[in-house]
Design an enzyme around this catalytic site. Structure first.
Site, short mmCIF file in Angstrom:
data_model
loop_
_atom_site.label_atom_id
_atom_site.label_comp_id
_atom_site.label_asym_id
_atom_site.label_seq_id
_atom_site.Cartn_x
_atom_site.Cartn_y
_atom_site.Cartn_z
N ALA A 75 0.84 -1.21 0.00
CA ALA A 75 0.00 0.00 0.00
C ALA A 75 0.87 1.25 0.00
O ALA A 75 1.99 1.24 0.50
CB ALA A 75 -0.92 0.00 1.22
N ASP A 76 0.34 2.30 -0.57
CA ASP A 76 1.03 3.59 -0.54
C ASP A 76 0.00 4.70 -0.69
O ASP A 76 -1.10 4.48 -1.22
CB ASP A 76 2.08 3.70 -1.64
CG ASP A 76 3.07 4.82 -1.35
OD1 ASP A 76 3.96 4.61 -0.50
OD2 ASP A 76 2.93 5.92 -1.92
#
Length: 199
Positions: A75-76
């Site tokens: 995730a980012d």
């Protein structure tokens, strides 16, 4: 029946808490990705903030999934201010300058999640939230920074929506979990489909 193992390619305490609170069993490991160098390279190639979030999420998931069984979540999140990617600040003086710049204006948060298995991405989503910062007073801002202190420096916009940071805004258009950095509902649906959660 045993569940499909899940790994979170992140040591982010916020993302771990979101998944744990949702009832998911997982292990968290550091992705070991040079995010700053990757981000700089992507921006030099003309990537926009949304594409940067997606690419970094994929990079983390794919890298860890070459070493771990089952499903790996990467995730980012990026902050997009008029098309410009805003990075985390390092000092309270920088936080003051950033919040003064965002005051009275709208910005976007792009939150990307990629799930990989055996070194290949197999699912992804990028969700965007729009946040309008209210025209707060200098006195309120000084008090906010004094009360919250360096705690806010780990958040890209110097706010935590789940605490006093919610007072920065007069309008929010987007999913709560997207703002926290992990679009959750679609991810949980995918995990159920692949045996990581009970259907």
């Amino acid at each position: 029946m045993s569940r499909t193992p899940v790994t979170l390619a992140s040591k982010s305490s916020a993302r771990q808490a979101i998944l744990r609170n949702a009832g998911l069993a997982f292990e968290a490991v550091v992705a070991g990705v040079d995010e700053d160098a990757t981000k700089a390279g992507l921006l030099a190639e003309g990537a926009n903030p949304r594409e940067v979030a997606d690419a970094l999420a994929e990079l983390k998931a794919v890298k860890v999934s070459t070493k771990r069984p089952g499903l790996v979540i990467g995730a980012d999140q990026t902050l997009d201010f008029a098309g410009r990617l805003i990075d985390k600040v390092e000092t309270l003086d920088q936080a003051l300058a950033l919040l003064q710049e965002l005051r009275g204006k709208t910005h976007k948060l792009h939150s990307a999640v990629v799930v990989a298995r055996d070194g290949k991405p197999i699912w992804r989503v990028v969700e965007t939230a729009k946040l309008s910062v209210r025209p707060f007073s200098d006195a309120w801002l000084d008090g906010y920074l004094e009360r919250r202190g360096e705690h806010i420096l780990h958040c890209v916009g110097c706010y935590e929506l789940e605490s006093e940071g919610v007072q920065l805004f007069d309008a929010i258009d987007g999913d709560y979990f997207t703002i926290l950095g992990l679009p959750l509902v679609g991810l949980l649906d995918f995990l159920r489909l692949h045996g990581a959660l009970e259907a």
